[in-house]
Motif scaffolding. Structure first.
Motif, PDB file in Angstrom:
ATOM      1  N   ALA A 138      15.567  -5.050  -4.950  1.00  0.00           N
ATOM      2  CA  ALA A 138      16.677  -4.260  -4.950  1.00  0.00           C
ATOM      3  C   ALA A 138      17.635  -4.893  -4.179  1.00  0.00           C
ATOM      4  N   ASP A 167       9.272  -4.208  -6.902  1.00  0.00           N
ATOM      5  CA  ASP A 167       9.015  -5.063  -5.813  1.00  0.00           C
ATOM      6  C   ASP A 167       9.525  -6.391  -5.999  1.00  0.00           C
ATOM      7  N   ALA A 168      10.088  -6.908  -4.987  1.00  0.00           N
ATOM      8  CA  ALA A 168      10.972  -8.195  -5.201  1.00  0.00           C
ATOM      9  C   ALA A 168      10.138  -9.262  -5.570  1.00  0.00           C
ATOM     10  N   GLY A 183      -2.097  -0.468   9.557  1.00  0.00           N
ATOM     11  CA  GLY A 183      -1.624   0.056   8.476  1.00  0.00           C
ATOM     12  C   GLY A 183      -2.302   0.245   7.346  1.00  0.00           C
ATOM     13  N   VAL A 184      -3.691  -0.418   7.324  1.00  0.00           N
ATOM     14  CA  VAL A 184      -4.549  -0.590   6.009  1.00  0.00           C
ATOM     15  C   VAL A 184      -4.799   1.117   5.528  1.00  0.00           C
ATOM     16  N   GLN A 196      -9.143  -4.468   8.111  1.00  0.00           N
ATOM     17  CA  GLN A 196      -9.938  -3.669   8.778  1.00  0.00           C
ATOM     18  C   GLN A 196      -9.406  -2.244   8.954  1.00  0.00           C
ATOM     19  N   PHE A 212       0.913  -1.215   0.086  1.00  0.00           N
ATOM     20  CA  PHE A 212       0.048   0.025   0.037  1.00  0.00           C
ATOM     21  C   PHE A 212       0.996   1.242  -0.045  1.00  0.00           C
ATOM     22  N   THR A 213       2.000   1.216   0.815  1.00  0.00           N
ATOM     23  CA  THR A 213       2.686   2.358   0.936  1.00  0.00           C
ATOM     24  C   THR A 213       3.275   2.927  -0.397  1.00  0.00           C
ATOM     25  N   ASN A 263      -3.810  -9.001   4.624  1.00  0.00           N
ATOM     26  CA  ASN A 263      -4.260  -8.676   5.963  1.00  0.00           C
ATOM     27  C   ASN A 263      -5.671  -8.755   6.221  1.00  0.00           C
ATOM     28  N   GLY A 264      -6.046  -8.320   7.431  1.00  0.00           N
ATOM     29  CA  GLY A 264      -7.575  -8.513   8.003  1.00  0.00           C
ATOM     30  C   GLY A 264      -8.334  -7.449   7.457  1.00  0.00           C
ATOM     31  N   ALA A 281       2.380  -7.759   3.553  1.00  0.00           N
ATOM     32  CA  ALA A 281       1.218  -7.463   4.393  1.00  0.00           C
ATOM     33  C   ALA A 281       0.169  -6.855   3.614  1.00  0.00           C
ATOM     34  N   SER A 282       0.206  -6.186   2.497  1.00  0.00           N
ATOM     35  CA  SER A 282      -1.131  -5.481   2.117  1.00  0.00           C
ATOM     36  C   SER A 282      -2.071  -6.202   1.261  1.00  0.00           C
TER      37      SER A 282
HETATM   38  C1  LIG Z   1      -1.983 -11.058   8.692  1.00  0.00           C
HETATM   39  C2  LIG Z   1      -2.141  -9.726   8.657  1.00  0.00           C
HETATM   40  C3  LIG Z   1      -3.066  -9.118   9.075  1.00  0.00           C
HETATM   41  C4  LIG Z   1      -3.258  -7.634   9.292  1.00  0.00           C
HETATM   42  N1  LIG Z   1      -4.502  -6.990   9.614  1.00  0.00           N
HETATM   43  C5  LIG Z   1      -4.605  -5.754   9.432  1.00  0.00           C
HETATM   44  C6  LIG Z   1      -5.671  -5.110   9.824  1.00  0.00           C
HETATM   45  O1  LIG Z   1      -6.944  -5.755   9.959  1.00  0.00           O
HETATM   46  N2  LIG Z   1      -5.779  -3.761   9.747  1.00  0.00           N
HETATM   47  C7  LIG Z   1      -4.617  -3.049   9.700  1.00  0.00           C
HETATM   48  O2  LIG Z   1      -4.763  -1.678   9.610  1.00  0.00           O
HETATM   49  N3  LIG Z   1      -3.526  -3.459   9.427  1.00  0.00           N
HETATM   50  C8  LIG Z   1      -3.403  -4.958   9.167  1.00  0.00           C
HETATM   51  N4  LIG Z   1      -2.177  -5.487   8.930  1.00  0.00           N
HETATM   52  C9  LIG Z   1      -1.142  -4.563   8.558  1.00  0.00           C
HETATM   53  C10 LIG Z   1      -1.066  -3.923   7.197  1.00  0.00           C
HETATM   54  O3  LIG Z   1      -1.463  -5.156   6.214  1.00  0.00           O
HETATM   55  C11 LIG Z   1       0.171  -3.244   6.970  1.00  0.00           C
HETATM   56  O4  LIG Z   1       0.444  -2.259   7.948  1.00  0.00           O
HETATM   57  C12 LIG Z   1       0.231  -2.831   5.548  1.00  0.00           C
HETATM   58  O5  LIG Z   1      -0.361  -3.546   4.627  1.00  0.00           O
HETATM   59  C13 LIG Z   1       1.776  -2.322   5.291  1.00  0.00           C
HETATM   60  O6  LIG Z   1       2.045  -1.982   3.811  1.00  0.00           O
HETATM   61  P1  LIG Z   1       3.288  -1.726   3.227  1.00  0.00           P
HETATM   62  O7  LIG Z   1       3.324  -1.289   1.837  1.00  0.00           O
HETATM   63  O8  LIG Z   1       4.075  -0.623   4.122  1.00  0.00           O
HETATM   64  O9  LIG Z   1       4.255  -3.035   3.337  1.00  0.00           O
HETATM   65  P2  LIG Z   1       3.955  -4.392   2.693  1.00  0.00           P
HETATM   66  O10 LIG Z   1       2.636  -4.728   2.173  1.00  0.00           O
HETATM   67  O11 LIG Z   1       4.449  -5.445   3.607  1.00  0.00           O
HETATM   68  O12 LIG Z   1       5.031  -4.285   1.416  1.00  0.00           O
HETATM   69  C14 LIG Z   1       6.211  -4.268   1.572  1.00  0.00           C
HETATM   70  C15 LIG Z   1       6.865  -4.814   0.120  1.00  0.00           C
HETATM   71  O13 LIG Z   1       8.354  -4.701   0.134  1.00  0.00           O
HETATM   72  C16 LIG Z   1       8.704  -5.509  -0.851  1.00  0.00           C
HETATM   73  N5  LIG Z   1      10.204  -5.680  -0.673  1.00  0.00           N
HETATM   74  C17 LIG Z   1      10.858  -5.960   0.701  1.00  0.00           C
HETATM   75  N6  LIG Z   1      12.162  -5.902   0.306  1.00  0.00           N
HETATM   76  C18 LIG Z   1      12.337  -5.531  -1.106  1.00  0.00           C
HETATM   77  C19 LIG Z   1      13.650  -5.456  -1.800  1.00  0.00           C
HETATM   78  N7  LIG Z   1      14.667  -5.657  -1.362  1.00  0.00           N
HETATM   79  N8  LIG Z   1      13.323  -5.076  -3.122  1.00  0.00           N
HETATM   80  C20 LIG Z   1      11.928  -4.834  -3.709  1.00  0.00           C
HETATM   81  N9  LIG Z   1      11.169  -4.901  -2.771  1.00  0.00           N
HETATM   82  C21 LIG Z   1      11.136  -5.354  -1.612  1.00  0.00           C
HETATM   83  C22 LIG Z   1       8.079  -6.786  -0.184  1.00  0.00           C
HETATM   84  O14 LIG Z   1       8.155  -7.750  -1.415  1.00  0.00           O
HETATM   85  C23 LIG Z   1       6.750  -6.298  -0.228  1.00  0.00           C
HETATM   86  O15 LIG Z   1       5.482  -6.502  -1.235  1.00  0.00           O
HETATM   87  C24 LIG Z   1      -1.968  -6.899   8.791  1.00  0.00           C
HETATM   88  C25 LIG Z   1      -0.851  -7.424   8.372  1.00  0.00           C
HETATM   89  C26 LIG Z   1      -0.862  -8.752   8.285  1.00  0.00           C
HETATM   90  C27 LIG Z   1       0.526  -9.487   7.979  1.00  0.00           C
END
Ligand SMILES: Cc1cc2nc3c(=O)[nH]c(=O)nc-3n(C[C@H](O)[C@H](O)[C@H](O)COP(=O)(O)OP(=O)(O)OC[C@H]3O[C@@H](n4cnc5c(N)ncnc54)[C@H](O)[C@@H]3O)c2cc1C
Length: 428
Positions: free
Chosen positions: A213, A62-63, A371-372, A77, A42-43, A74-75, A70-71
């Motif tokens: 990366a 993305d790798a 984090g959603v 919510q 998501f970020t 997740n749940g 996580a994105s």
């Molecule tokens: C099971 C579960 C349930 C959850 N439930 C909730 C909920 O109900 N409500 C809520 O608010 N939050 C929830 N969360 C948290 C929420 O999903 C995360 O906070 C949010 O998705 C974070 O998004 P992000 O983009 O920061 O990270 P991520 O979605 O984790 O993305 C990180 C990305 O970086 C990539 N990456 C890593 N290293 C490299 C590299 N070297 N080169 C290229 N790419 C790389 C990975 O492949 C990955 O796709 C939950 C998480 C989990 C795991």
């Protein structure tokens, strides 16, 4: 053979219901852009979409496939506010900053729903959220929270539920009461991932999956990201790897710790099921929180088991079914059709980690299970920063997030001990 994330355990119901989704080719060659983003959750995707819409030349890698972290798993919510309650934050950072962070989270919620509506991304949004109390002694603070949020934080969507109302709305007498939030809801997260990537691509962002990366270096006013089959040179970079960054960048890795969380999807429970008849999502008062909701097709999606030891668990569905049966004894033998997990990025104070970790490189993550909506918004705020206004991102940058103690070698066993202590405390 259905696609399965290689970095998160299990095959998710989200993946099973998303259908065909666009693939983005791996990077092959060298690019020069204004902004490079590492991480397609998501970020990163939200930042890419907003930057490209503002006319910035942006590349995102993305790798693995987008949403494999996580994105996409997740749940779903959205919640309200920050992970910590407003009054808790007020005690730590004072009312003005706590209120500003609360308001920012409200903006995040509105933004997510507007973004999906504007771009016609069907995210299966369902309104309503309940937070329920597993220990009678917590009831008073939940009741006080409802009043305080209305009077002090101007949030009037909460109502207190006694044991009877909770039992009716949950279809279970397991909890002592709770609160109901009519101002938030839940979504199908992978649909938002796929839709945001499409918005970013259409706006001109260069998107590459299966492109890891291997290093990021900032020097002489330029940032250079190296991958197996190409490099990206940019003026600025966003590190959006959250709990999945491994050793790519040491500062964010020492502040954001991965914790496994797991979800099981049951078979559809049928229209006459007493389970959550109003369709709200639910979380409970445990430190090792249980979170559940019904899917659009009437399944119970139940999450809860956090693993603090390294390594992926086998047979995710077994402990999940046990936890379901504690709340819904009639479902003790229910078939679980999909069971999966992912890594939540947590920080010590359970607040987001947003920091310039080297010149022109901002890292963002560690939303600590909340984090959603926040991660999508932080992506937008990062884009705002690039186009000239850092005020709102600053509210997160100013949070004081310490690194995990123990260094890389000891932090996991130390956290394992601490969190298991909290898990034990949930039981007494
Ligand atoms: C099971 C579960 C349930 C959850 N439930 C909730 C909920 O109900 N409500 C809520 O608010 N939050 C929830 N969360 C948290 C929420 O999903 C995360 O906070 C949010 O998705 C974070 O998004 P992000 O983009 O920061 O990270 P991520 O979605 O984790 O993305 C990180 C990305 O970086 C990539 N990456 C890593 N290293 C490299 C590299 N070297 N080169 C290229 N790419 C790389 C990975 O492949 C990955 O796709 C939950 C998480 C989990 C795991």
């Amino acid at each position: 053979m259905p696609y399965q994330s290689p970095i998160s355990p299990g095959y998710s119901w989200y993946e099973a219901t998303i259908g065909e989704r666009p693939e983005y080719q791996p990077l092959d060659g060298d690019l020069s852009v204004d902004v490079v983003i590492i991480g397609g959750g998501f970020t990163g995707l939200s930042a890419a979409a907003h930057l490209a819409q503002a006319g910035t030349r942006v590349a995102l890698i993305d790798a693995h496939r987008f949403g494999d972290g996580a994105s996409g798993r997740n749940g779903g919510q959205l919640g309200t506010g920050q992970r910590a309650w407003g009054e808790e934050l007020e005690g730590q950072i004072g009312f003005t900053r706590a209120k500003a962070l609360f308001d920012l989270a409200e903006d995040a919620k509105a933004h997510l729903l507007n973004f999906a509506a504007t771009h016609r991304i069907d995210i299966d949004y369902r309104p309503g959220q309940m937070s329920v109390v597993h220990k009678r002694r917590y009831l008073k603070s939940y009741q006080a929270h409802v009043q305080l949020m209305a009077e002090r934080f101007g949030y009037a969507h909460l109502s207190f539920m006694d044991a009877q109302e909770t039992a009716q709305r949950l279809g279970s007498a397991r909890y002592f009461g709770g609160l109901r939030d009519a101002g938030t809801g839940h979504i199908h997260p992978l649909k938002l991932v796929v839709g945001t990537a499409q918005v970013a691509a259409q706006a001109g962002a260069l998107l590459h999956e299966m492109t890891k990366a291997t290093s990021i270096v900032s020097s002489g006013g330029k940032v250079r990201v190296t991958t197996k089959r190409g490099t990206i040179t940019a003026d600025k970079a966003l590190l959006a790897v959250n709990a999945y960054g491994e050793n790519l960048e040491p500062v964010s890795a020492s502040h954001v710790m991965p914790i496994g969380s797991f979800i099981g999807a049951t078979v559809p429970l049928g229209n006459d099921s007493p389970v959550i008849p109003g369709g709200e999502s639910v979380d409970d008062s445990r430190f090792v929180v249980r979170y559940f909701r019904k899917s659009a097709d009437g399944r119970l999606l139940f999450g809860g088991r956090e693993i603090y030891a390294p390594g992926d668990p086998k047979d995710i569905h077994i402990p999940i079914r046990k936890q379901i049966a504690e709340i819904y004894p009639q479902l003790k033998d229910v078939e679980i059709t999909h069971a999966w997990g992912g890594y939540v990025g947590i920080t010590i104070p359970r607040q987001p980690f947003v920091r310039e970790v080297m010149p022109n490189v901002i890292a963002a993550g560690g939303y600590s299970g909340h984090g959603v909506m926040l991660s999508n918004f932080v992506g937008k705020l990062y884009a705002e920063t690039i186009t000239g206004n850092r005020d709102r991102l600053k509210l997160f940058e100013e949070l004081r997030i310490p690194p995990f103690p123990g260094g890389r070698r000891l932090r996991t066993p130390l956290l394992f001990l601490a969190l298991n202590w909290y898990a034990l405390r949930d039981r007494f």
